[in-house]
Write a protein that holds these residues in place. Structure first.
Motif, mmCIF file in Angstrom:
data_model
loop_
_atom_site.group_PDB
_atom_site.id
_atom_site.type_symbol
_atom_site.label_atom_id
_atom_site.label_comp_id
_atom_site.label_asym_id
_atom_site.label_seq_id
_atom_site.Cartn_x
_atom_site.Cartn_y
_atom_site.Cartn_z
ATOM 1 N N ALA A 1 0.623 -1.230 0.386
ATOM 2 C CA ALA A 1 0.431 -0.178 -0.425
ATOM 3 C C ALA A 1 0.923 0.775 0.106
ATOM 4 O O ALA A 1 0.528 2.418 -0.393
ATOM 5 N N CYS A 2 2.110 0.880 0.645
ATOM 6 C CA CYS A 2 2.649 2.129 0.991
ATOM 7 C C CYS A 2 3.322 3.088 -0.616
ATOM 8 O O CYS A 2 3.296 4.004 -0.628
ATOM 9 N N VAL A 3 3.850 1.304 -1.298
ATOM 10 C CA VAL A 3 4.428 1.880 -2.165
ATOM 11 C C VAL A 3 3.379 2.913 -3.931
ATOM 12 O O VAL A 3 3.803 4.101 -4.513
ATOM 13 N N SER A 4 2.603 2.335 -3.755
ATOM 14 C CA SER A 4 1.143 2.398 -4.389
ATOM 15 C C SER A 4 0.554 4.034 -3.920
ATOM 16 O O SER A 4 0.507 4.336 -5.312
ATOM 17 N N ALA A 5 1.089 4.700 -2.515
ATOM 18 C CA ALA A 5 0.432 5.585 -2.254
ATOM 19 C C ALA A 5 1.039 6.530 -3.067
ATOM 20 O O ALA A 5 1.531 7.678 -2.404
ATOM 21 N N CYS A 6 2.751 6.775 -3.023
ATOM 22 C CA CYS A 6 4.018 7.465 -3.616
ATOM 23 C C CYS A 6 3.406 8.201 -4.143
ATOM 24 O O CYS A 6 3.680 7.838 -5.375
ATOM 25 N N VAL A 7 3.663 9.743 -4.069
ATOM 26 C CA VAL A 7 3.596 10.569 -4.946
ATOM 27 C C VAL A 7 4.335 10.865 -5.838
ATOM 28 O O VAL A 7 4.291 11.137 -6.884
ATOM 29 N N GLY A 8 5.388 10.804 -4.819
ATOM 30 C CA GLY A 8 6.726 11.307 -5.374
ATOM 31 C C GLY A 8 7.879 10.391 -6.071
ATOM 32 O O GLY A 8 8.755 10.468 -7.093
ATOM 33 N N ASN A 9 6.915 8.854 -6.817
ATOM 34 C CA ASN A 9 7.400 7.826 -6.857
ATOM 35 C C ASN A 9 8.981 7.430 -6.389
ATOM 36 O O ASN A 9 9.783 7.208 -7.443
ATOM 37 N N ALA A 10 8.913 7.532 -5.384
ATOM 38 C CA ALA A 10 10.232 7.325 -4.321
ATOM 39 C C ALA A 10 10.108 5.847 -4.343
ATOM 40 O O ALA A 10 11.429 5.342 -3.584
ATOM 41 N N LEU A 11 9.169 5.353 -4.200
ATOM 42 C CA LEU A 11 8.970 4.117 -3.945
ATOM 43 C C LEU A 11 8.824 2.739 -4.502
ATOM 44 O O LEU A 11 7.727 3.363 -4.949
ATOM 45 N N ASP A 12 9.300 1.510 -4.296
ATOM 46 C CA ASP A 12 9.009 0.791 -5.235
ATOM 47 C C ASP A 12 9.212 -0.556 -4.769
ATOM 48 O O ASP A 12 10.130 -0.293 -3.442
ATOM 49 N N PHE A 13 9.060 -1.469 -4.993
ATOM 50 C CA PHE A 13 9.102 -2.590 -4.417
ATOM 51 C C PHE A 13 9.819 -3.995 -5.594
ATOM 52 O O PHE A 13 8.271 -4.053 -6.618
ATOM 53 N N GLY A 14 9.872 -4.749 -5.536
ATOM 54 C CA GLY A 14 9.839 -6.164 -6.273
ATOM 55 C C GLY A 14 10.959 -7.108 -5.482
ATOM 56 O O GLY A 14 11.446 -6.774 -4.656
ATOM 57 N N VAL A 15 11.975 -7.935 -6.981
ATOM 58 C CA VAL A 15 12.622 -8.956 -6.198
ATOM 59 C C VAL A 15 13.987 -7.915 -6.060
ATOM 60 O O VAL A 15 14.065 -7.719 -6.101
ATOM 61 N N ILE A 16 14.260 -8.649 -5.278
ATOM 62 C CA ILE A 16 15.820 -7.999 -4.140
ATOM 63 C C ILE A 16 16.720 -7.881 -5.905
ATOM 64 O O ILE A 16 17.324 -8.879 -6.576
ATOM 65 N N GLU A 17 17.203 -7.331 -5.363
ATOM 66 C CA GLU A 17 18.193 -7.068 -6.154
ATOM 67 C C GLU A 17 18.242 -6.035 -7.590
ATOM 68 O O GLU A 17 19.067 -6.457 -8.633
ATOM 69 N N ASN A 18 16.650 -6.529 -8.296
ATOM 70 C CA ASN A 18 16.153 -6.192 -9.500
ATOM 71 C C ASN A 18 16.502 -4.956 -9.565
ATOM 72 O O ASN A 18 15.018 -4.392 -8.672
ATOM 73 N N THR A 19 16.895 -3.438 -10.062
ATOM 74 C CA THR A 19 16.718 -2.015 -10.002
ATOM 75 C C THR A 19 15.519 -1.865 -10.490
ATOM 76 O O THR A 19 15.319 -2.421 -11.465
ATOM 77 N N PRO A 20 14.576 -0.977 -10.398
ATOM 78 C CA PRO A 20 13.353 -0.749 -11.020
ATOM 79 C C PRO A 20 13.700 -0.324 -12.340
ATOM 80 O O PRO A 20 15.425 0.643 -12.280
ATOM 81 N N GLU A 21 12.881 -0.026 -13.418
ATOM 82 C CA GLU A 21 13.192 1.167 -14.090
ATOM 83 C C GLU A 21 13.382 2.033 -13.776
ATOM 84 O O GLU A 21 12.787 3.011 -13.384
ATOM 85 N N ASN A 22 14.116 2.948 -14.977
ATOM 86 C CA ASN A 22 14.933 4.787 -14.609
ATOM 87 C C ASN A 22 15.239 4.920 -13.257
ATOM 88 O O ASN A 22 15.380 6.020 -12.708
#
Length: 659
Positions: free
Chosen positions: A217-238
Motif C-alpha cells: 500500500a505504501c508503494v502504491s500511494a507514493c506521490v513522488g515515485n520514491a518507493l518501489d518494490f520487487g524481487v531484491i537486487e532488481n533495480t526498477p526502471e529509470n
C-alpha cells in the motif's frame, strides 16, 4: 503472460470481471493504476541467483519448503498468483524523489488500521548546509524483511516467522506478550510496541496484496515515485543506483536488510537530524556517511534525578535482585565447598535453610518484576518458546531453574534442620530426621546447590547476552558484563554476609572463625566493586573515542546526567577505598560492633551506587535507529507534548507512558 501482467494492459472496466477468477486475498479495485502492480519478471534471466550478501534469493532453496503452498492470508487457503512469490522481495527507496508528504505513512496506517501513536512506516529526514545551499533528504522506512532478522532470533515468544513466500518477516501480535525486546534489537525501529494494547506489531509487507500481484500500500500511494518494490537486487526502471545505505541509515551489516537505495543529488559533508537525538552524519573519505556525536545540549552537567525514574524500573529491580540472589547463594556455598571453616560451619547450621529460602524469594521477586514489565503479563509462560535462538528465553529458563535449585536445596536441608525437627516433634509428633534417615541428604543438598549455581550462572550469562546488541552500542560493551558480574558479587556479599556473620555471632563461634568469614565477604565485596569499576573505566575510555550512537549516549551521560554520573563514580571509588581499608583492619584486629557497622555502611552505600548505575544503564541507551522528523518520531517533542498537556490530545500521536 501472467495475470498481474494482463492487469496492466486490461481496461479498468474489465478488471471487476477478472477478479472473479482469481484469489481473493485482496480486492483488486477498478481504480488500480498500472504502477500499483508488481513487475512479473517472467524471464528468469532477469532475477539474480544471490543477493550482494551471498544469500540465495530463492527462498524455497533456503527453507526447503514446497512451492505453491498457501500462506492462509486473511483466512484464505488459496495460493497467490505472483509467479515470483518464492523469491526474496524488498523495497527500493529513491531519496532524490521523496518530497516528505507522508502519503506512504497514511496509506500504511489506513490499511493496517493503526492508532495515531503507531506507524509501521514513517518518514524522517536529515538536513545540512546553509542558505542558499541548504539541503534536506527525506527517508521513508518500514520493516526491511532482513536476511538475518534479529527480531526473529531475539523474540522469546516465537512470534516472528521468516516466510519462504516473498521472504517476508511476519509477526503475530496475538502470540506476542509485549516484552519489547524486538524493538531493542531492530536497528530500523520497525517493530512497534503499542503501550495501550501491550503488544508489538509491524509491517507485514502487505503480503495479501502481493498475493494478487499488487505492490504494498505504501508503494502504491507514493506521490513522488520514491518507493518501489520487487524481487531484491532488481533495480526498477529509470533507476541508476542500487545502494545498501544512505545518510542516516544504520549499518546494513547488522541484519542484511532487503532494501536498496538511490541517492544521486549532492549533499553537504555533514547532515544533521532534526529530532532530539545527539547524532549527525559526516561524510568520510570514501563518500559514506558515518554517525558522529552532535553536541546539541552543550557541555553543562546536570543532576536530573527525576528522569532516572522510567518505564524500565521493573527491569532495574529484576536485574539487581536476580544478580544479588545468585551471589547470595554462590558465596557461602562455594566457600564451603572449598573447605573454609566458617562456611562449612554455616552450611551445617540451621540458618542455611533461611539463606536458600531468601535467595529463592529474591529470585521470585526478580522474575515477578520482569513479568510486570510485559505488556501482557499473564502470557509470561510464552517466554520459553524460543530457546533455540532467544537469549531472553534462555535467561528466563536459567533463572527459573536457579529458583528450582534453591527450592530443592532448601527441601533437602529440612530434615537436618534441628529447629524444625524440634518444632515438628512438639507440634506434630513427626520427626523429619527419622523419616529421611536412610537418604543421603548431605549429598543431595550439595548436588541441588551445585545445580542451582550452574543454572544461576546460565541465567546471568544470558542476561548479559540479552544486552549485547549491535543496534545499541552503549550496551554492547564489556561494561555490561562487569556490571552484572560485579553486582552479583557485591550485592550477594551484602545479603549473605549479614545472614552468615549474624549466625556465627549468635552461635558464639570463635573470634577467628568470625574474622575469617568477614574477610571473605569483605574481599568478595571489594572484588565485585573493582570489577565494576574496571568496566566503567573501559566504557568511558572507549565511548569517549567512539563517534557513534554509543558515543552519543555517553555524551548524554556526561551532560544531561553529568552530575549524577560523577556521583555514582565517586561513590564507587569511595566504596572501594573504604572496603579495602576495612579488609586490612579486619585482618589485624578482632571483629567488633563498630567494625560491623562500618561494613554495613559500605555495603548499603554500594546498594545506592548500584541503583543509580542501573537506572543510568536503561535511561541512556541510544539505538542505531532511523532519523525522525521535528514532531513525529521525536522523543524530545514527545516529552514537550507531555509537559504542556498536548499529549492529552489523541490525534497528537504521543503514546501513554504505559507498558
Amino acid at each position: 503472460m501472467s495475470v498481474a501482467a494482463n492487469k496492466q494492459a486490461t481496461p479498468a472496466a474489465e478488471i471487476g470481471n477478472e477478479q472473479e477468477g482469481r484469489s481473493n486475498h485482496w480486492e483488486v479495485r477498478t481504480q488500480e493504476q498500472p504502477y500499483a502492480f508488481l513487475p512479473t519478471h517472467e524471464d528468469k534471466n532477469e532475477i539474480k541467483e544471490k543477493n550482494r550478501y551471498g544469500q540465495l534469493i530463492d527462498c524455497v532453496d533456503i527453507s526447503g519448503l514446497p512451492e505453491g503452498r498457501s500462506m492462509f492470508i486473511n483466512e484464505n487457503p488459496e495460493v497467490g498468483t505472483n509467479p515470483n512469490r518464492n523469491k526474496q522481495h524488498g523495497f527500493f527507496f529513491t531519496a532524490d524523489n521523496c518530497i516528505g508528504c507522508h502519503a506512504c505513512e497514511a496509506a500504511c496506517s489506513e490499511k493496517n488500521e493503526n492508532p495515531a501513536h503507531l506507524a509501521f512506516r514513517s518518514v524522517g529526514y536529515v538536513e545540512g548546509g546553509s542558505y542558499p545551499d541548504y539541503k534536506r533528504m527525506n527517508i521513508s522506512m518500514a520493516c526491511n524483511h532482513c536476511d538475518d532478522p534479529v527480531c526473529l532470533k531475539g523474540c522469546p515468544t516465537k512470534a516472528y516467522t521468516k516466510h519462504a513466500e516473498y521472504g517476508a518477516v511476519l509477526q503475530d501480535p496475538e502470540t506476542c506478550f509485549g516484552c519489547g525486546y524486538c524493538t531493542w534489537v531492530c536497528p530500523y525501529n520497525a517493530p512497534q510496541l503499542d503501550p495501550v494494547k501491550g503488544r508489538v506489531s509491524k509491517c507485514n509487507m502487505c503480503v495479501d496484496r502481493l498475493e494478487v500481484g499488487l505492490k504494498p500500500a505504501c508503494v502504491s500511494a507514493c506521490v513522488g515515485n520514491a518507493l518501489d518494490f520487487g524481487v531484491i537486487e532488481n533495480t526498477p526502471e529509470n533507476r541508476e543506483q542500487c545502494k545498501t545505505s544512505i545518510p542516516g541509515f544504520p549499518d546494513p551489516e547488522i541484519t542484511h536488510p532487503n532494501i536498496r537505495f538511490q541517492q544521486t543529488k549532492t549533499l553537504p559533508d555533514e547532515m544533521s537530524r532534526t529530532d532530539s537525538m545527539p547524532v549527525k552524519y559526516h561524510k568520510d573519505d570514501k563518500g559514506n556517511y558515518k554517525p558522529v556525536v552532535d553536541q546539541k545540549e552543550g557541555k553543562a552537567k546536570f543532576w536530573n534525578f527525576a528522569k532516572l525514574n522510567s518505564k524500565e524500573n521493573p527491569l532495574v529491580l529484576f536485574t539487581l535482585f536476580a544478580q544479588a540472589a545468585f551471589g547470595t547463594l554462590l558465596i557461602p556455598f562455594l566457600a564451603a565447598l572449598f573447605g573454609i571453616d566458617a562456611f562449612v560451619a554455616f552450611i551445617n547450621s540451621d540458618m542455611f535453610l533461611p539463606l536458600t529460602i531468601i535467595s529463592l524469594l529474591m529470585t521470585s521477586f526478580a522474575l515477578f518484576m520482569s513479568v510486570t514489565h510485559l505488556g501482557k503479563p499473564f502470557r509470561f509462560y510464552r517466554g520459553f518458546n524460543n530457546l533455540r535462538y532467544s537469549p531472553m528465553s534462555r535467561e528466563g529458563l536459567g533463572l527459573a531453574m536457579f529458583s528450582a535449585g534453591c527450592g530443592l536445596t532448601a527441601l533437602f536441608s529440612l530434615p537436618g534442620n534441628l529447629w524444625l525437627n524440634e518444632l515438628s516433634v512438639s507440634w506434630l509428633d513427626l520427626n523429619l530426621a527419622q523419616m529421611t534417615s536412610e537418604l543421603p541428604l548431605a549429598a543431595m543438598q550439595t548436588g541441588a546447590g551445585i545445580f542451582a549455581l550452574i543454572a544461576g550462572f546460565i541465567g546471568i550469562f544470558y542476561m548479559n547476552k540479552c544486552y549485547q546488541i549491535k543496534a545499541r552500542p552503549f550496551w554492547n560493551h564489556l561494561q555490561t558484563v562487569t556490571s552484572f558480574s560485579g553486582n552479583s558479587l557485591s550485592l550477594g556479599a551484602l545479603v549473605s554476609g549479614v545472614i552468615v556473620i549474624t549466625t556465627l555471632v549468635m552461635q558464639q563461634a570463635e573470634s577467628a572463625v568470625i574474622q575469617q568469614a568477614v574477610l571473605v565477604f569483605g574481599l568478595v565485596l571489594c572484588v565485585g566493586m573493582i570489577i565494576e569499576a574496571i568496566g566503567l573505566i573501559r566504557h568511558n575510555h572507549d565511548l569517549n573515542r567512539n563517534e557513534n550512537e554509543g558515543g552519543a549516549a555517553h555524551y548524554v551521560q556526561c551532560t544531561t546526567f553529568g552530575k549524577t554520573y560523577l556521583l555514582r563514580n565517586y561513590l564507587l571509588a569511595l566504596n572501594i577505598v573504604a572496603a579495602t581499608s576495612l579488609v586490612m583492619v579486619t585482618a589485624i584486629t578482632e571483629f567488633t560492633v563498630t567494625l560491623a557497622l562500618a561494613w554495613i555502611a559500605v555495603a548499603l552505600l554500594n546498594v545506592v551506587t548500584a541503583l543509580i548505575g542501573r537506572a543510568l544503564f536503561y535511561i541512556l541507551v541510544i539505538p542505531t535507529t532511523m532519523p525522525g522528523a521535528f514532531f513525529w518520531k521525536n522523543k524530545g517533542f514527545e516529552q514537550h507534548a507531555r509537559d504542556i498537556g498536548l499529549a492529552d490530545n489523541p490525534a497528537t500521536g504521543v503514546a501513554p507512558l504505559a507498558h
